[in-house]
Scaffold this motif. Sequence first.
Motif, PDB file in Angstrom:
ATOM      1  N   PRO A 154    -108.458 -21.060   5.576  1.00  0.00           N
ATOM      2  CA  PRO A 154    -107.978 -19.753   6.372  1.00  0.00           C
ATOM      3  C   PRO A 154    -107.653 -18.533   5.378  1.00  0.00           C
ATOM      4  N   VAL A 155    -107.876 -17.565   6.116  1.00  0.00           N
ATOM      5  CA  VAL A 155    -107.794 -16.234   5.376  1.00  0.00           C
ATOM      6  C   VAL A 155    -106.426 -15.536   5.646  1.00  0.00           C
ATOM      7  N   ALA A 156    -105.800 -14.819   4.820  1.00  0.00           N
ATOM      8  CA  ALA A 156    -104.804 -13.910   4.948  1.00  0.00           C
ATOM      9  C   ALA A 156    -104.931 -12.899   6.196  1.00  0.00           C
ATOM     10  N   PHE A 157    -103.553 -12.808   6.681  1.00  0.00           N
ATOM     11  CA  PHE A 157    -103.641 -11.759   7.780  1.00  0.00           C
ATOM     12  C   PHE A 157    -102.019 -11.343   7.900  1.00  0.00           C
ATOM     13  N   VAL A 158    -101.800 -10.089   8.487  1.00  0.00           N
ATOM     14  CA  VAL A 158    -100.577  -9.586   8.672  1.00  0.00           C
ATOM     15  C   VAL A 158    -100.548  -8.840  10.078  1.00  0.00           C
ATOM     16  N   THR A 159     -99.640  -9.505  10.979  1.00  0.00           N
ATOM     17  CA  THR A 159     -99.652  -8.675  12.263  1.00  0.00           C
ATOM     18  C   THR A 159     -98.033  -8.629  12.642  1.00  0.00           C
ATOM     19  N   ASN A 160     -97.707  -8.379  14.052  1.00  0.00           N
ATOM     20  CA  ASN A 160     -96.399  -8.335  14.570  1.00  0.00           C
ATOM     21  C   ASN A 160     -96.361  -8.821  15.699  1.00  0.00           C
ATOM     22  N   GLU A 161     -95.246  -9.717  15.844  1.00  0.00           N
ATOM     23  CA  GLU A 161     -95.144 -10.362  17.421  1.00  0.00           C
ATOM     24  C   GLU A 161     -95.282  -9.406  18.539  1.00  0.00           C
ATOM     25  N   ASN A 162     -94.784  -8.005  18.135  1.00  0.00           N
ATOM     26  CA  ASN A 162     -94.703  -7.033  19.215  1.00  0.00           C
ATOM     27  C   ASN A 162     -96.369  -6.707  19.710  1.00  0.00           C
ATOM     28  N   ASP A 163     -97.457  -7.119  18.869  1.00  0.00           N
ATOM     29  CA  ASP A 163     -98.724  -6.896  19.178  1.00  0.00           C
ATOM     30  C   ASP A 163     -99.554  -7.958  19.865  1.00  0.00           C
ATOM     31  N   ILE A 164     -98.753  -9.100  20.280  1.00  0.00           N
ATOM     32  CA  ILE A 164     -99.373 -10.420  20.781  1.00  0.00           C
ATOM     33  C   ILE A 164     -98.852 -10.470  21.852  1.00  0.00           C
ATOM     34  N   ALA A 165     -99.533 -10.802  22.849  1.00  0.00           N
ATOM     35  CA  ALA A 165     -99.051 -11.085  24.197  1.00  0.00           C
ATOM     36  C   ALA A 165     -98.614 -12.715  24.266  1.00  0.00           C
ATOM     37  N   PRO A 166     -97.501 -13.085  24.737  1.00  0.00           N
ATOM     38  CA  PRO A 166     -97.300 -14.364  24.697  1.00  0.00           C
ATOM     39  C   PRO A 166     -98.071 -15.438  26.021  1.00  0.00           C
ATOM     40  N   THR A 167     -98.286 -16.419  25.414  1.00  0.00           N
ATOM     41  CA  THR A 167     -99.143 -17.273  26.174  1.00  0.00           C
ATOM     42  C   THR A 167     -98.184 -18.056  27.204  1.00  0.00           C
ATOM     43  N   VAL A 168     -98.321 -17.934  28.392  1.00  0.00           N
ATOM     44  CA  VAL A 168     -97.447 -18.470  29.416  1.00  0.00           C
ATOM     45  C   VAL A 168     -97.676 -19.912  29.757  1.00  0.00           C
ATOM     46  N   MET A 169     -96.731 -20.864  29.618  1.00  0.00           N
ATOM     47  CA  MET A 169     -97.079 -22.173  29.784  1.00  0.00           C
ATOM     48  C   MET A 169     -97.415 -22.648  31.142  1.00  0.00           C
ATOM     49  N   PRO A 170     -98.344 -23.329  31.349  1.00  0.00           N
ATOM     50  CA  PRO A 170     -98.683 -23.917  32.744  1.00  0.00           C
ATOM     51  C   PRO A 170     -97.482 -24.317  33.710  1.00  0.00           C
ATOM     52  N   ASP A 171     -97.527 -23.890  34.935  1.00  0.00           N
ATOM     53  CA  ASP A 171     -96.895 -24.262  35.927  1.00  0.00           C
ATOM     54  C   ASP A 171     -95.377 -23.924  35.583  1.00  0.00           C
ATOM     55  N   THR A 172     -95.066 -22.732  34.900  1.00  0.00           N
ATOM     56  CA  THR A 172     -93.583 -22.450  34.591  1.00  0.00           C
ATOM     57  C   THR A 172     -93.295 -21.106  35.180  1.00  0.00           C
TER      58      THR A 172
END
Length: 277
Positions: A154-172
Motif C-alpha cells: 500500500p501507499v502513504a496517504f493523509v486525510t481527515n475523518e471530517n472529509d469521509i462519510a461514515p458507512t451506515v451498518m445494514p438494518d440499523t
Amino acid sequence: MSKRTYYAPKGGLPPQTQLLTDRAVFTEAYAIIPKGTNSDIVTSFLPFWEGARFWVIARPLSGFAETFSQYIAEVQPGGGSDRPETDTGVEAVLFVVEGGMTVTIDGTPHDMAPGGYAYLPPDANWTLRNNGTQAVRFHWIRKAYQAVDGLDRPVAFVTNENDIAPTVMPDTDGAWATTRFVEPSDLRHDMHVTIVTLMPGAVIPFAETHVMEHGLYVLEGKAVYHLNQNWVEVEAGDYMWLRAFCPQACYAGGPGPFRYLLYKDVNRHMPLSVPAG
C-alpha cells in the motif's frame, strides 16, 4: 451530526487521597485500561524523539496484543523526530486527537489537525514535527507488515475523518456507522484502523466472536461493553484490548454518540508451522 470531539490524556498524578479501586482489569481474553491510569509516571521515552513522551497502551506480548503496538503520543511545541521509526518492515497509522503537527512523507509536508489520519507504509520515509504553540496528542499504531507475493504494497496517504462519510451498518437506521479510511476490498492492507460510531441507545446486537484482534480507544461518549462473560462500563479516554475470539457486544449509553478508534488485523492467512520433513 453533532460536533466531533476527541479525548486526549493530559497526564498528571492523582492525589494521595484517591481510592485505589478502579476499573482496570487484565484477563486472558481482554484488558481494560481506564483513562485515569494514563498518569505521568507511566509514560515512556523513545530514541530520536525530542520533546515527546508516550503512553504505551498495547504491545506484542504472549497472552496480550499479538499483532500490533499502540501508543498515545504527546509532543510539545518544537518537538518531534527526524527518525521516528527504528524498526524495518513496520507500517503505521497516526490519528490526531488534540493540537496540530506536520508529517513529512517523502519530502512532502502534510499539516494534520484533530481528526487527521495518516497511513504510513512499511519502511516509509517520514518525519514529524510540532510547529505549533501547544502540545499535540495523537495515536500511533504500528504493525509488522505481512507482504504477500503478487500483491503491491500500500501507499502513504493523509486525510481527515471530517472529509469521509461514515458507512451506515445494514438494518440499523443510521444508529451504527463505521468511518473507513481504507476500502475493505483493498487486499494490499493487512490492518484496518477505523472509527465506529453508535448513537445513544444503539447496540451491537450480538456477541461478535471472530479471529480479528482488536484495540479500541474511546474517543467520545460512554457505553456498557460485554466482553467474554462480563459487562464493563467504558467512557471517553478508556482503552480496550480484545484477544482474537473474545465475544464482544455493547449498548451505547448516551446522552451523546459513543465513538471509538478501532484496530483490527485483516486480509491474511493464519500463520501455520510447517511440519518437519
